[in-house]
Design an enzyme around this catalytic site. Structure first.
Site, PDB file in Angstrom:
ATOM      1  N   GLY A   1      19.737  51.739  45.773  1.00 58.79           N
ATOM      2  CA  GLY A   1      19.948  52.143  47.162  1.00 58.79           C
ATOM      3  C   GLY A   1      19.676  53.600  47.472  1.00 58.79           C
ATOM      4  O   GLY A   1      19.906  54.039  48.602  1.00 58.79           O
TER       5      GLY A   1
ATOM      6  N   GLU B   1      20.376  50.790  39.435  1.00 55.93           N
ATOM      7  CA  GLU B   1      19.181  49.970  39.683  1.00 55.93           C
ATOM      8  C   GLU B   1      18.331  50.524  40.823  1.00 55.93           C
ATOM      9  O   GLU B   1      18.178  49.873  41.855  1.00 55.93           O
ATOM     10  CB  GLU B   1      19.606  48.542  40.053  1.00 55.93           C
ATOM     11  CG  GLU B   1      20.334  47.816  38.957  1.00 55.93           C
ATOM     12  CD  GLU B   1      20.918  46.472  39.412  1.00 55.93           C
ATOM     13  OE1 GLU B   1      21.200  45.646  38.540  1.00 55.93           O
ATOM     14  OE2 GLU B   1      21.087  46.270  40.633  1.00 55.93           O
TER      15      GLU B   1
ATOM     16  N   GLY C   1      15.141  51.165  43.031  1.00 58.80           N
ATOM     17  CA  GLY C   1      13.813  50.586  43.222  1.00 58.80           C
ATOM     18  C   GLY C   1      12.980  51.522  44.084  1.00 58.80           C
ATOM     19  O   GLY C   1      12.055  52.183  43.629  1.00 58.80           O
ATOM     20  N   ARG C   2      13.389  51.607  45.370  1.00 58.43           N
ATOM     21  CA  ARG C   2      12.663  52.420  46.349  1.00 58.43           C
ATOM     22  C   ARG C   2      12.462  53.867  45.879  1.00 58.43           C
ATOM     23  O   ARG C   2      11.385  54.431  46.056  1.00 58.43           O
ATOM     24  CB  ARG C   2      13.471  52.421  47.651  1.00 58.43           C
ATOM     25  CG  ARG C   2      12.802  53.107  48.804  1.00 58.43           C
ATOM     26  CD  ARG C   2      13.812  53.328  49.954  1.00 58.43           C
ATOM     27  NE  ARG C   2      14.663  52.202  50.196  1.00 58.43           N
ATOM     28  CZ  ARG C   2      14.443  51.258  51.114  1.00 58.43           C
ATOM     29  NH1 ARG C   2      13.384  51.336  51.881  1.00 58.43           N
ATOM     30  NH2 ARG C   2      15.282  50.261  51.265  1.00 58.43           N
TER      31      ARG C   2
ATOM     32  N   ARG D   1       7.989  46.281  57.414  1.00 61.00           N
ATOM     33  CA  ARG D   1       9.230  47.044  57.626  1.00 61.00           C
ATOM     34  C   ARG D   1       9.395  47.603  59.046  1.00 61.00           C
ATOM     35  O   ARG D   1      10.503  47.547  59.592  1.00 61.00           O
ATOM     36  CB  ARG D   1       9.381  48.144  56.567  1.00 61.00           C
ATOM     37  CG  ARG D   1       9.442  47.577  55.138  1.00 61.00           C
ATOM     38  CD  ARG D   1       9.846  48.612  54.103  1.00 61.00           C
ATOM     39  NE  ARG D   1      11.243  48.970  54.221  1.00 61.00           N
ATOM     40  CZ  ARG D   1      11.687  50.058  54.785  1.00 61.00           C
ATOM     41  NH1 ARG D   1      10.848  50.943  55.291  1.00 61.00           N
ATOM     42  NH2 ARG D   1      12.974  50.296  54.864  1.00 61.00           N
TER      43      ARG D   1
ATOM     44  N   TYR E   1      12.690  46.064  60.511  1.00 59.71           N
ATOM     45  CA  TYR E   1      13.845  46.974  60.518  1.00 59.71           C
ATOM     46  C   TYR E   1      13.711  48.113  61.532  1.00 59.71           C
ATOM     47  O   TYR E   1      14.570  48.999  61.559  1.00 59.71           O
ATOM     48  CB  TYR E   1      14.018  47.644  59.150  1.00 59.71           C
ATOM     49  CG  TYR E   1      14.011  46.728  57.956  1.00 59.71           C
ATOM     50  CD1 TYR E   1      14.938  45.694  57.828  1.00 59.71           C
ATOM     51  CD2 TYR E   1      13.090  46.918  56.930  1.00 59.71           C
ATOM     52  CE1 TYR E   1      14.924  44.869  56.716  1.00 59.71           C
ATOM     53  CE2 TYR E   1      13.078  46.099  55.815  1.00 59.71           C
ATOM     54  CZ  TYR E   1      13.999  45.074  55.714  1.00 59.71           C
ATOM     55  OH  TYR E   1      13.989  44.271  54.612  1.00 59.71           O
TER      56      TYR E   1
ATOM     57  N   CYS F   1      -1.893  39.126  65.835  1.00 61.25           N
ATOM     58  CA  CYS F   1      -1.726  38.619  67.196  1.00 61.25           C
ATOM     59  C   CYS F   1      -0.286  38.760  67.635  1.00 61.25           C
ATOM     60  O   CYS F   1       0.393  37.754  67.897  1.00 61.25           O
ATOM     61  CB  CYS F   1      -2.134  37.160  67.241  1.00 61.25           C
ATOM     62  SG  CYS F   1      -3.798  36.941  66.684  1.00 61.25           S
TER      63      CYS F   1
ATOM     64  N   TYR G   1       8.594  47.935  48.903  1.00 61.95           N
ATOM     65  CA  TYR G   1       8.803  46.886  49.906  1.00 61.95           C
ATOM     66  C   TYR G   1       7.643  46.771  50.907  1.00 61.95           C
ATOM     67  O   TYR G   1       7.839  46.317  52.030  1.00 61.95           O
ATOM     68  CB  TYR G   1      10.140  47.091  50.641  1.00 61.95           C
ATOM     69  CG  TYR G   1      11.312  47.151  49.692  1.00 61.95           C
ATOM     70  CD1 TYR G   1      11.699  46.019  48.979  1.00 61.95           C
ATOM     71  CD2 TYR G   1      12.005  48.341  49.466  1.00 61.95           C
ATOM     72  CE1 TYR G   1      12.761  46.072  48.082  1.00 61.95           C
ATOM     73  CE2 TYR G   1      13.064  48.397  48.567  1.00 61.95           C
ATOM     74  CZ  TYR G   1      13.442  47.262  47.885  1.00 61.95           C
ATOM     75  OH  TYR G   1      14.480  47.318  46.998  1.00 61.95           O
TER      76      TYR G   1
HETATM   77  N1  LLP Z   1      19.962  46.209  43.008  1.00 59.93           N
HETATM   78  C1  LLP Z   1      20.273  45.182  43.816  1.00 59.93           C
HETATM   79  C2  LLP Z   1      21.280  44.195  43.411  1.00 59.93           C
HETATM   80  C3  LLP Z   1      19.640  45.065  45.061  1.00 59.93           C
HETATM   81  O1  LLP Z   1      19.970  44.057  45.870  1.00 59.93           O
HETATM   82  C4  LLP Z   1      18.668  46.027  45.449  1.00 59.93           C
HETATM   83  C5  LLP Z   1      18.001  45.919  46.734  1.00 59.93           C
HETATM   84  C6  LLP Z   1      18.353  47.066  44.559  1.00 59.93           C
HETATM   85  C7  LLP Z   1      19.040  47.131  43.349  1.00 59.93           C
HETATM   86  C8  LLP Z   1      17.334  48.122  44.848  1.00 59.93           C
HETATM   87  O2  LLP Z   1      17.614  48.847  45.987  1.00 59.93           O
HETATM   88  P1  LLP Z   1      16.732  50.164  46.320  1.00 59.93           P
HETATM   89  O3  LLP Z   1      17.040  51.199  45.275  1.00 59.93           O
HETATM   90  O4  LLP Z   1      15.294  49.759  46.280  1.00 59.93           O
HETATM   91  O5  LLP Z   1      17.170  50.552  47.682  1.00 59.93           O
HETATM   92  N2  LLP Z   1      13.576  45.050  51.877  1.00 59.93           N
HETATM   93  C9  LLP Z   1      14.465  46.144  52.220  1.00 59.93           C
HETATM   94  C10 LLP Z   1      15.319  46.562  51.066  1.00 59.93           C
HETATM   95  C11 LLP Z   1      16.126  45.410  50.545  1.00 59.93           C
HETATM   96  C12 LLP Z   1      16.896  45.814  49.356  1.00 59.93           C
HETATM   97  C13 LLP Z   1      17.588  44.655  48.753  1.00 59.93           C
HETATM   98  N3  LLP Z   1      18.208  44.955  47.524  1.00 59.93           N
HETATM   99  C14 LLP Z   1      13.640  47.308  52.737  1.00 59.93           C
HETATM  100  O6  LLP Z   1      12.420  47.166  52.841  1.00 59.93           O
HETATM  101  O7  LLP Z   1      14.194  48.349  53.088  1.00 59.93           O
END
Ligand code: LLP
Length: 467
Positions: free
Chosen positions: A276, A318, A320-321, A362, A366, A393, A423
């Site tokens: 997150g 964890e 990701g982004r 996105r 969002y 479209c 994403y």
């Molecule tokens: N761990 C778990 C259990 C998660 O559900 C998520 C994201 C992450 C780690 C990684 O989160 P990050 O560090 O990437 O924020 N599609 C949305 C984001 C959905 C995230 C869902 N879970 C977007 O494009 O903003």
């Protein structure tokens, strides 16, 4: 790089929200890790997702070393799992694994790609609120290091599978229980996964006259000999720029750990605080700093354990982004430019590019905001208020809601959108039967295709019945 920020050949790094390898050269064109965007477009076509490998790896290292240092200072260890849902290709999985990260997967598909990349099962986690039996079986077969259970039903489903699969003598499956702490953080309601009224995890909130769903699930795991309880998991949301929620969630998870200990004598070894960590999407936005967040989280965990009189758990996170988002950009070609007069008399210049909501959902999903620049040249023309739109479209097919672009922006210009690494590709679609763009890596002056562009033949190959 020289002291004023210019590169040795006089180029100027664009800075955040672009990756560190994005530089505007003295000829006005932008390079990514030494490769001119005009060459990228000529070689790979547009639209294309472009990944700056060195930037991505540096972010992986920064998170790992920040958390390792901060956790060592309070006397515990940490594992960093890259959340593959943000973007998973075999090369990306290999890069992050080579940087010492593990990989968090959320489906059989993500699991298959991580395994195909050579990441050992023991370094993988499997998430999901509705994992199929096939997915659970694959996790067992490939020795996935942690299966994060998300419901009471799943605790029994997994334990029964282990029994059927391995018989009574087999090793128990390693399990974490995902809990929701009531901490609500993040940029948008749809991505704030710790609300009580949502589908993820098991609530910490007590049920009148009984245990909380979270404690009930932990007790159930402890009671099933087919399962080995590794720890407790919490993910509070995404694109979080205020770090205080992580500490509050950690305190609540640790209190639950202490309660389980008091009730059963079982002290779980690990606490996973999820992902997150927020990034910059627009110039001027300040991303979370890994060193600062690592210190705050480690300290909060240490303080809570001291107050509870409990030993420290091993931590995991964890992101990701924060690893892949800033490392990626999307390269488009401008097709049409149309001035549209607004009610208030202003003129908005609609700039249509050759992709859109199929390669980046996105903004439509969002209301996410992005930054874009014309990258194939500079211009002396006065900037105009522009909206970058796609070719779908739908009037909601917006790539960048509002950005100032040169007044002479025209067909054939290359336009790049910053910070699309997370994403974008992973949530892409074939809407209007557009073919998905390739993922192109750029490393030290060389580009290579990680995932090729889809073709119309790919679309037709899936369409198996002509009548
Ligand atoms: N761990 C778990 C259990 C998660 O559900 C998520 C994201 C992450 C780690 C990684 O989160 P990050 O560090 O990437 O924020 N599609 C949305 C984001 C959905 C995230 C869902 N879970 C977007 O494009 O903003």
């Amino acid at each position: 790089m020289t002291r004023d920020g210019a590169t040795a050949d006089g180029g100027t790094p664009l800075g955040l929200p672009w990756s560190t390898g994005v530089v505007r050269g003295t000829d006005g064109a932008v390079r990514v890790a030494g490769v001119d965007v005009r060459d990228l477009a000529a070689t790979h076509g547009t639209p294309a997702y472009v990944l700056d490998e060195a930037d991505l790896r540096a972010r992986a290292r920064a998170y790992r070393s920040a958390f390792e240092t901060a956790c060592a200072q309070v006397g515990t260890g940490v594992d960093v799992y890259y959340a593959g849902k943000a973007l998973l290709t075999r090369a990306v999985a290999r890069w992050v694994h080579a940087e010492g990260l593990r990989v968090d997967t959320a489906s059989g598909g993500e699991l298959a790609v991580a395994l195909a990349a050579g990441v050992p099962g023991a370094h993988l986690g499997l998430h999901g609120n509705n994992k199929s039996e096939d997915e659970l079986r694959t996790a067992l077969d490939t020795g996935v290091g942690r299966i994060i259970v998300d419901s009471l039903v799943e605790v029994d489903r997994l334990a029964d599978l282990v029994r059927a699969h391995r018989g009574d003598g087999g090793a128990p499956a390693p399990v974490m229980v995902r809990v929701t702490t009531g901490v609500h953080a993040g940029g948008h309601e749809f991505i704030s996964t710790a609300h009580e009224d949502q589908k993820f995890g098991l609530s910490l909130a007590a049920v009148p006259g009984g245990d909380s769903p979270a404690l009930t699930a932990l007790l159930r795991v402890v009671a099933r000999p087919e399962l080995r309880l590794l720890g407790i998991h919490s993910h509070i949301g995404s694109q979080i720029l205020d770090p205080s929620g992580f500490a509050v969630a950690a305190q609540r998870v640790l209190a639950l750990r202490a309660e389980l200990h008091a009730r059963t004598g079982v002290l779980v070894d690990e606490v996973d605080l999820g992902g997150g960590y927020g990034i910059a999407y627009l110039p001027g936005e300040v991303p979370l700093d890994p060193d600062r967040i690592a210190k705050e989280v480690a300290q909060a965990v240490a303080d809570a354990c001291r107050d509870l009189g409990q030993p420290l758990p091993r931590l995991s996170i964890e992101p990701g982004r924060a690893i892949v988002g800033p490392a990626g950009l999307t390269l488009y070609t401008v097709g049409t430019v149309k001035p549209v007069r607004l009610e208030d008399g202003r003129v908005r210049t609609y700039v249509s590019v050759d992709g859109g909501m199929s390669d980046n959902i996105r903004p439509a999903l969002y209301g996410a905001h992005y930054h874009a620049e014309v990258v194939s040249r500079t211009s002396d023309a006065a900037p105009v208020l522009a909206r970058v739109v796609g070719k779908h479209c739908e009037s909601g097919d917006v790539v960048v809601h509002e950005v100032r672009l040169p007044g002479d922006v025209r067909a054939g210009d290359l336009l790049a959108v910053a910070a699309t690494g997370a994403y974008g590709r992973s949530m892409s679609s074939n809407y209007n039967l557009l073919t998905r763009p390739p993922v192109v890596a750029v490393t030290a002056g060389e580009s290579r295709v990680l995932v090729r562009r889809e073709t119309v033949d790919d679309l037709l190959a899936l369409d198996v019945a002509a009548d």
